[in-house]
Design a protein around this motif. Structure first.
Motif, short mmCIF file in Angstrom:
data_model
loop_
_atom_site.label_atom_id
_atom_site.label_comp_id
_atom_site.label_asym_id
_atom_site.label_seq_id
_atom_site.Cartn_x
_atom_site.Cartn_y
_atom_site.Cartn_z
N SER A 36 -57.06 -71.14 -134.75
CA SER A 36 -56.37 -72.15 -135.54
C SER A 36 -57.00 -72.19 -136.91
CB SER A 36 -56.51 -73.52 -134.87
OG SER A 36 -55.84 -73.51 -133.63
N PHE A 37 -56.22 -72.53 -137.93
CA PHE A 37 -56.80 -72.66 -139.27
C PHE A 37 -56.06 -73.69 -140.09
CE2 PHE A 37 -53.66 -69.79 -141.28
CZ PHE A 37 -53.27 -69.00 -140.20
N GLU A 38 -56.81 -74.29 -141.02
CA GLU A 38 -56.22 -75.27 -141.94
C GLU A 38 -56.06 -74.60 -143.28
OE1 GLU A 38 -59.00 -78.49 -142.08
OE2 GLU A 38 -58.29 -79.34 -140.20
N ILE A 39 -54.85 -74.63 -143.82
CA ILE A 39 -54.69 -74.07 -145.15
C ILE A 39 -54.80 -75.21 -146.16
CG2 ILE A 39 -53.31 -72.15 -144.29
CD1 ILE A 39 -50.89 -73.41 -145.57
N LYS A 40 -55.08 -74.85 -147.43
CA LYS A 40 -55.22 -75.90 -148.45
C LYS A 40 -53.90 -76.63 -148.60
CE LYS A 40 -59.21 -74.73 -151.03
NZ LYS A 40 -59.78 -73.85 -152.02
N GLY A 41 -53.96 -77.95 -148.81
CA GLY A 41 -52.74 -78.74 -148.92
C GLY A 41 -52.54 -79.54 -147.64
N GLY A 42 -51.30 -79.95 -147.38
CA GLY A 42 -51.03 -80.78 -146.21
C GLY A 42 -49.94 -80.18 -145.35
N GLU A 43 -49.16 -81.06 -144.74
CA GLU A 43 -48.11 -80.62 -143.81
C GLU A 43 -47.07 -79.73 -144.51
OE1 GLU A 43 -46.61 -83.46 -141.01
OE2 GLU A 43 -44.58 -82.65 -141.19
N ARG A 44 -46.70 -80.10 -145.76
CA ARG A 44 -45.66 -79.35 -146.48
C ARG A 44 -46.09 -77.88 -146.64
NH1 ARG A 44 -43.71 -77.98 -151.41
NH2 ARG A 44 -45.76 -78.24 -152.32
N GLU A 45 -47.35 -77.68 -147.07
CA GLU A 45 -47.85 -76.31 -147.28
C GLU A 45 -47.92 -75.55 -145.94
OE1 GLU A 45 -49.05 -78.97 -148.80
OE2 GLU A 45 -48.74 -78.45 -150.91
N ALA A 46 -48.37 -76.24 -144.91
CA ALA A 46 -48.50 -75.56 -143.61
C ALA A 46 -47.12 -75.09 -143.12
CB ALA A 46 -49.13 -76.51 -142.58
N LEU A 47 -46.12 -75.97 -143.26
CA LEU A 47 -44.78 -75.61 -142.76
C LEU A 47 -44.16 -74.51 -143.62
CD1 LEU A 47 -43.41 -79.13 -141.72
CD2 LEU A 47 -44.30 -77.32 -140.25
N LYS A 48 -44.42 -74.57 -144.96
CA LYS A 48 -43.87 -73.53 -145.84
C LYS A 48 -44.53 -72.18 -145.52
CE LYS A 48 -42.82 -72.44 -150.68
NZ LYS A 48 -42.09 -71.28 -150.27
N PHE A 49 -45.83 -72.21 -145.28
CA PHE A 49 -46.56 -70.99 -144.91
C PHE A 49 -45.92 -70.35 -143.66
CE2 PHE A 49 -49.85 -69.36 -141.98
CZ PHE A 49 -50.21 -68.20 -142.66
N MET A 50 -45.64 -71.17 -142.68
CA MET A 50 -45.04 -70.65 -141.44
C MET A 50 -43.67 -70.05 -141.71
SD MET A 50 -46.28 -73.68 -138.85
CE MET A 50 -45.08 -73.33 -137.61
N ASP A 51 -42.95 -70.72 -142.59
CA ASP A 51 -41.59 -70.29 -142.93
C ASP A 51 -41.58 -68.94 -143.66
OD1 ASP A 51 -39.02 -71.21 -142.60
OD2 ASP A 51 -38.84 -71.61 -144.77
N GLU A 52 -42.64 -68.67 -144.40
CA GLU A 52 -42.70 -67.43 -145.21
C GLU A 52 -43.14 -66.21 -144.39
OE1 GLU A 52 -41.58 -66.93 -148.07
OE2 GLU A 52 -41.39 -68.92 -148.98
N LEU A 53 -43.62 -66.42 -143.18
CA LEU A 53 -44.11 -65.29 -142.38
C LEU A 53 -42.94 -64.38 -141.97
CD1 LEU A 53 -46.62 -67.30 -140.17
CD2 LEU A 53 -47.25 -65.49 -141.79
N LYS A 54 -43.18 -63.08 -141.99
CA LYS A 54 -42.09 -62.14 -141.69
C LYS A 54 -42.24 -61.47 -140.32
CE LYS A 54 -41.02 -61.31 -146.51
NZ LYS A 54 -40.46 -62.66 -146.53
N ILE A 55 -43.46 -61.33 -139.85
CA ILE A 55 -43.68 -60.68 -138.54
C ILE A 55 -44.01 -61.74 -137.49
CG2 ILE A 55 -45.14 -59.06 -137.26
CD1 ILE A 55 -45.62 -57.60 -139.95
N ILE A 56 -44.90 -62.64 -137.84
CA ILE A 56 -45.33 -63.69 -136.90
C ILE A 56 -44.21 -64.73 -136.80
CG2 ILE A 56 -47.03 -65.52 -136.53
CD1 ILE A 56 -48.94 -63.69 -138.33
#
Ligand code: PLP
Length: 386
Positions: A301-321
């Protein structure tokens, strides 16, 4: 000469099934068996008659799971339609009004909800954090429940110390081994009375079936509770779990090697606030993990900088995972625990469990490590500037 067989050899041993004519377990796709008859074979001490009670394909799976979990013939093994069916059947079979159930707060949210609901039936439910669990066991405690490796913070419980305390106070110790798997840890060898797996995860391993397993001592009442609650496993699903188990060890070993690589890489990335992986010396329970586990598992598990918005956007940008609420399969999956567990856990419970808004949980599959690393980097690039 006496030899100890390895886990993968046991996983591929078909000698202990009911129909030795076949190398792979036949799927007994039937609800019923001839009954009454004096020819009915005994399964779990009962005549085979109805698939909500027993089924030979399910029995073949139960035998192989038992071999993975323990070398002690006295253990009983049951398979279920889900991990939750295994956990609920165990709770109902062992807890009575007035019994005390002590749980770690760092467990799967629905297990916690189930336990909290049992308080309505006169069971005393106590919840404590992580390794504080050990000192909370007293002569009042009837059952202790914890995850060997917690979801999603990957805290590893000091099982030998917990088991010793449970023995001292005569408490039944049930451990959920889903994240560690029998490849990395065998709870029954370290003093637990019961070991549970959500077989939906690593045991089946292909994200195509839900199932649960329970192996342990003093659990023969579970047979009756499984048939009363109706959580028996379907024979076709049992076949799929059994097939998955044949490659369990090689899958887990490959996946955890990649998980370690990713964890190390992310720990050096300024866009990541914190990485939780028991194989990293920075993890709060690394020393316990190093002492008791064979390997550190395939989830981080990891915390990225920012909050929920950044975490959800990060997940949305993934292409393989892929974003999906499970783990342990050949496809890498990511999820956002704060929103996934938010329905069944209060803000306070999330905080106690160490689940922040920017935390994501990654289950590493069998894709090539370089491709997964590339995917994470390109998604981070889109969300946060280095
Ligand atoms: N135990 C753990 C650690 C889990 O993560 C889960 C589900 O995610 C369960 C038990 C429940 O298993 P199932 O979904 O197979 O009912």
């Amino acid at each position: 000469m006496q030899r100890k067989t390895g886990l993968s050899t046991k996983a591929n041993d078909e000698t202990n099934q009911i129909n030795p004519q076949s190398i792979t377990p036949p799927i007994y796709q039937t609800a019923i068996f001839p009954y009454p008859t004096d020819k009915a074979p005994l399964v779990h001490g009962h005549p085979l008659r109805y698939s909500r009670e027993d089924n030979p394909t399910v029995l073949a799976l139960e035998s192989v799971v038992k071999a993975l979990e323990t070398d002690d013939e006295k253990a009983d093994s049951y398979a279920f339609s889900s991990g939750m069916a295994a956990i609920s059947s165990l709770f109902f079979s062992r807890l009575k009004p007035g019994s005390t159930l002590l749980l770690s707060s760092e467990i799967y949210s629905l297990t916690l909800s189930l336990a909290n609901n049992l308080a309505n039936y006169g069971i005393k439910v106590k919840v404590t954090k992580g390794n504080q669990l050990i000192e909370s066991v007293t002569s009042e405690t009837g059952m202790v429940f914890a995850e060997v490796m917690s979801n999603p913070t990957l805290n590893v419980i000091d099982v030998p110390a917990l088991a010793e305390r449970c023995t001292r106070f005569n408490a039944f110790l049930a451990l959920d081994n889903t994240f560690a798997t029998p490849v990395n840890f065998r709870p029954l060898e370290k003093g637990a009375h019961a070991s549970i797996n959500s077989a939906t995860k690593f045991l089946a391993g292909h994200n195509d079936v839900t199932a649960g397993t329970l192996v342990g001592f003093d659990i023969n009442d579970v047979w009756n509770w499984r048939r009363m609650l109706g959580g028996a496993l379907d024979p076709h699903a049992a076949y799929l779990v059994h097939r998955g188990i044949k490659t369990l060890k090689v899958r887990v070993e490959a996946e955890q090697a990649t998980a370690l690589k990713i964890a190390k890489e992310l720990e050096g990335d300024k866009r990541v606030k914190r990485v939780l992986y028991p194989g990293l010396p920075s993890h709060p329970t690394h020393d316990v993990a190093k002492r008791i586990l064979r390997g550190y598992g395939a989830v981080l598990s990891f915390e990225i900088k920012g909050g929920e918005r950044e975490a959800l956007k990060f997940m949305d940008e993934l292409k393989i995972i892929k974003a999906a609420p499970s783990l342990g399969g050949t496809e890498s999956l990511i999820m956002h625990p704060a929103s996934a567990f938010g329905g069944s856990m209060s803000k306070e419970e999330l905080k106690i469990a160490g689940i922040s808004e920017s935390l994501v949980r990654l289950s590493v599959g069998l894709e090539d490590a370089d491709d997964l690393l590339w995917d994470i980097q390109q998604a981070l690039d889109k969300v946060i500037k280095a």
